[in-house]
Design an enzyme around this catalytic site. Structure first.
Site, PDB file in Angstrom:
ATOM      1  N   GLU B  60       0.830  -1.208   0.000  1.00  0.00           N
ATOM      2  CA  GLU B  60       0.000   0.000   0.000  1.00  0.00           C
ATOM      3  C   GLU B  60       0.862   1.255   0.000  1.00  0.00           C
ATOM      4  OE1 GLU B  60      -0.426  -2.567   2.088  1.00  0.00           O
ATOM      5  OE2 GLU B  60      -2.228  -3.468   1.211  1.00  0.00           O
ATOM      6  N   HIS B 129     -10.998  -6.279   8.249  1.00  0.00           N
ATOM      7  CA  HIS B 129     -11.803  -6.008   7.041  1.00  0.00           C
ATOM      8  C   HIS B 129     -13.062  -5.230   7.397  1.00  0.00           C
ATOM      9  CE1 HIS B 129      -9.372  -9.560   6.174  1.00  0.00           C
ATOM     10  NE2 HIS B 129      -9.404  -9.199   4.904  1.00  0.00           N
TER      11      HIS B 129
END
Lengths: 419, 337
Positions: B60, B129
């Site tokens: 990321e 998540h």
């Protein structure tokens, strides 16, 4: 927490914390640092398979020998005028550094960083690249701006955060930026620029451009995750980028062993990523030039990225806020084996019959006068220490393209403070 | 007019943006050939080619950092961080570089880019998540933060974000990708085709950043909310039979303070609803702003309904999630005389 009582037949584990060979009070001796002879390193074709460069990641590309001769396959055979230009840039940088260091000590600004001993790297790399190529530098590549003809006055205005600073005093001294000169804004958050350079190079490839990028990092910051990201993206997308690590042995007070240099050279990091790697004498103008030129040719021909370690030494403190006598011997920079890059090029020029002491003295006088004049001009626009609060409302600008209501309200509040 | 769910609307926004501007490039983990784990970038590589829609390494920080370099070059990166929970490795690049570039260079370099990321819970995603990290970004000067709550807004806001000169963090409420959510997890999901705001115009339109939407006018109290919780709060108000004015903030930074102020001054009561944890959540900022600006109009203390200050659990998801029961309890307090 107590040691486990089970498995007592096994040896106690030991943590290895690297320690530099010499601390203050010791007599430094770097005779154990292996310095291959100039001209010894082979020069593969710039389009070679990256694996052909593996031996070069533990070798040291050197062109200038101890007698100032240019030898071996990496000799870029530069025109003497190019050499003189680089020499001039290096001397300018050193004089500039000394003046600005003094300006900080005189209280005219908050901070300064010299690149003493490392002048060859940025000035020679800039000479080896095209003017349209972009650099994503660290704070010790002022030589790039000097080489590209950026006005010294503008550099000083940035250092003074005065009215001539086009960044409105937003950044710490020496965190230059100039879009026109292909010099990306310097960040104090280390290593961030390394993968950014890869992104710029990817963009250039996406658009079918011909310009390439060069990213810079220090030995210490190779430990950052951004280093790994840069190397991974450069490898995955075969980005037209040169990734350069200036290994000056010191990250503030931590020697390069704290970044992993005890176990492997920085250049050898390239091998695992499948990137061509070169380890280069950073105090040798000709070696720096040749290596960057090689990597630039490789990138421009869609042959992929190159990772270069410039092996050098930080001859002075990290910054004006640092006193290196607290962690390393005073004499260490003298004991370092690669010599002064300016003196080495001077020796070469003299040997070529292109330079003499008289010219050298004249150049130093000329450049000292140039730097002094630039300083005078910059100081007419103010220095940090006598900065008033005139124009302070500008600090609320440029957070966004258009000022949102909450910042406008805060600006009003700030302007009313003390009323 | 085509009826779309949020994924289709976002996908369509990508296509409209990429057709209009050759400098828009899309990349992220699984975002290329496959079209993303939620399929938001489906078909882009086929239509626009590999150099404009491609897979990124699982990095990321590398995704954000290369986007910085691309924006410096002059491209407009529209990047995907697969889950908001994965955005932290990119935080240094976003906070220190993307957000501050315009300021630190006085506009010499700017960072027009959109960083999209699905956020929020209610999908049994566990702690990695399900997070709602918006306040970690609303706290950073230089970023705009957008959270759509329906297909129409999702497309219009994403197109506005792509055209914006500043970097935008675009958090997508993944629980409502396929249909709005009442907060009653034991009830079947209603698809967007049977709900409002799912008629999505073809082609180009924008929903301006910085403008909230009053999704239900009312007199009894103001509910300030965004994303998934717009629907959960609306359902709770309906079940409680309260004449609530529900404000979907849509953009958290810059905030539409005028709409908020006008509504709270009208109703005299304010309930704030978000999924993110309570302490230093965006509700804290909203509560402070309402108190500072509407204090003399308030008839009761401002109330916040939020996730708890624990990591997001897997097994006790519905104890964590700020559902109908928590909203109703807060409603009682804020409606007390």
């Amino acid at each position: 927490m107590a040691r486990s009582e089970t498995r007592t037949n096994r040896p106690a584990l030991k943590l290895h914390v690297p320690e530099p060979p010499y601390r203050p009070g010791d007599t430094p001796d770097y005779s154990h640092v292996q310095v291959p002879a100039a001209g010894e390193a082979p020069r593969p074709d710039s389009a070679c398979d990256d694996k052909e460069t593996i031996p070069l990641t533990t070798h040291l590309v050197r062109v200038l020998d101890d007698d100032g001769r240019a030898v071996g396959p990496w000799d870029p055979k530069l025109d003497v005028e190019v050499l003189k230009k680089i020499y001039r840039d290096m001397v300018t940088v050193r004089i500039f550094d000394d003046r600005m260091y003094r300006a900080q000590r005189q209280g005219k600004t908050s901070f300064y960083m010299k690149c003493t001993g490392e002048e060859a790297i940025a000035t020679s790399a800039a000479a080896a690249m095209d003017a349209e190529d972009i650099h994503f530098p660290t704070y010790r590549q002022q030589g790039l701006l000097v080489s590209r003809g950026y006005p010294l006055v503008k550099m000083m205005c940035q250092i003074y955060s005065n009215a001539g600073d086009h960044m409105k005093g937003r950044q710490l001294p020496i965190m230059y930026s100039d879009k026109e000169k292909g010099f990306f804004s310097i960040s104090g958050n280390l290593a961030t620029q390394f993968p950014q350079a890869v992104g710029w190079a990817m963009a250039s490839a996406i658009k079918g451009d011909s310009r390439i990028a060069m990213g810079w990092i220090g030995d210490g910051a190779t430990a950052e995750g951004d280093f790994h990201a840069a190397m991974t993206f450069a490898s995955v997308y075969q980005a037209p980028v040169i990734l350069a690590c200036v290994n000056n042995q010191w990250a503030i007070s931590s020697f390069s062993g704290i970044a992993g240099a005890e176990q492997a050279t920085f250049a050898s990091r390239a091998v695992g990523y499948g990137i061509a790697g070169l380890r280069v004498d950073g105090n040798d103008v000709l070696a720096v030039y040749a290596a960057v030129r090689w990597a630039a040719e490789r990138a421009r021909s869609n042959n992929g990225p190159t990772f270069i370690e410039f092996f050098t030494y930080r001859a002075e403190g990290h910054s004006t806020s640092d006193d290196p006598t607290g962690y390393r011997p005073k004499e260490e920079s003298q004991a370092w084996p690669l010599g002064d890059p300016i003196l080495r090029l001077k020796q070469h020029l003299v040997r070529l019959g292109a330079w003499d002491e008289e010219q050298d003295k004249a150049l130093e006088e000329e450049l000292s006068a140039t730097v002094r004049a630039a300083q005078k001009e910059a100081e007419k626009l103010g220095v940090l220490s006598d900065q008033g609060d005139e124009g302070k409302e500008s600090m609320f600008e440029d957070v966004y393209a258009d000022m949102p209501w909450h910042i406008a309200e805060q600006r009003e509040a700030a302007l009313k403070e003390g009323e | 007019m085509p009826v779309m769910n949020m994924i289709q609307a976002l996908n369509d926004a990508h296509k409209v943006a990429m057709r209009a501007d050759e400098d828009v490039v899309v990349f992220g983990e699984d975002a290329g050939y496959f079209g993303g784990v939620f399929r938001v970038t489906e078909g882009l590589q086929k239509e626009f080619g590999k150099s404009r829609a491609f897979d990124a390494p699982i990095s990321e920080n590398g995704i954000a950092a290369t986007a910085v370099g691309m924006a410096a070059y002059g491209l407009k990166p529209l990047i995907e961080i697969q889950f908001a929970d994965y955005i932290y490795p990119a935080y240094d690049q976003i906070v220190s570089e993307v957000a501050k570039m315009r300021y630190r260079t006085a506009g010499e370099w700017t960072m027009p880019m959109v960083i999209r990321s699905p956020y929020g819970g209610g999908i049994y995603g566990g702690q990695t998540h399900s997070q709602s990290p918006e306040s970690l970004f609303t706290h950073v000067a230089g970023l705009k933060v957008v959270v759509p709550s329906n297909p129409y807004d999702a497309k219009g806001l994403l197109l506005a974000a792509v055209e914006d000169p500043d970097p935008v963090i675009f958090f997508e409420p993944k629980r409502i990708y396929n249909g709005p959510f009442s907060g009653h997890h034991d009830q079947p999901v209603v698809p967007w085709s049977k709900a409002g705001n799912s008629e999505v115009p073809e082609g180009h339109y924008t929903v301006p950043l910085g403008k909230a939407k009053v999704v239900r006018e009312g007199e009894a109290l103001t509910v300030l909310t965004y994303g998934t919780m717009v629907h959960v709060a609306a359902a709770a108000m309906e079940e409680a039979d309260v004449d609530a004015e529900i404000v979907d903030l849509r953009t958290l930074v810059p905030l539409d303070i005028e709409t908020i102020e006008a509504s709270v001054k009208k109703t005299g009561r304010c309930l704030i609803v978000h999924e993110a944890p309570r302490t230093s959540g965006f509700g804290a900022e909203l509560s402070a702003l309402v108190t500072e600006r509407c204090f003399y109009h308030l008839e009761a203390p401002v109330e916040r309904v939020t996730g708890w200050d624990t990591p997001y659990p897997h097994a006790y998801e519905w104890t964590y999630f700020p559902g109908p029961a928590r909203i109703k309890n807060a409603l009682k307090k804020v409606m007390a005389d």
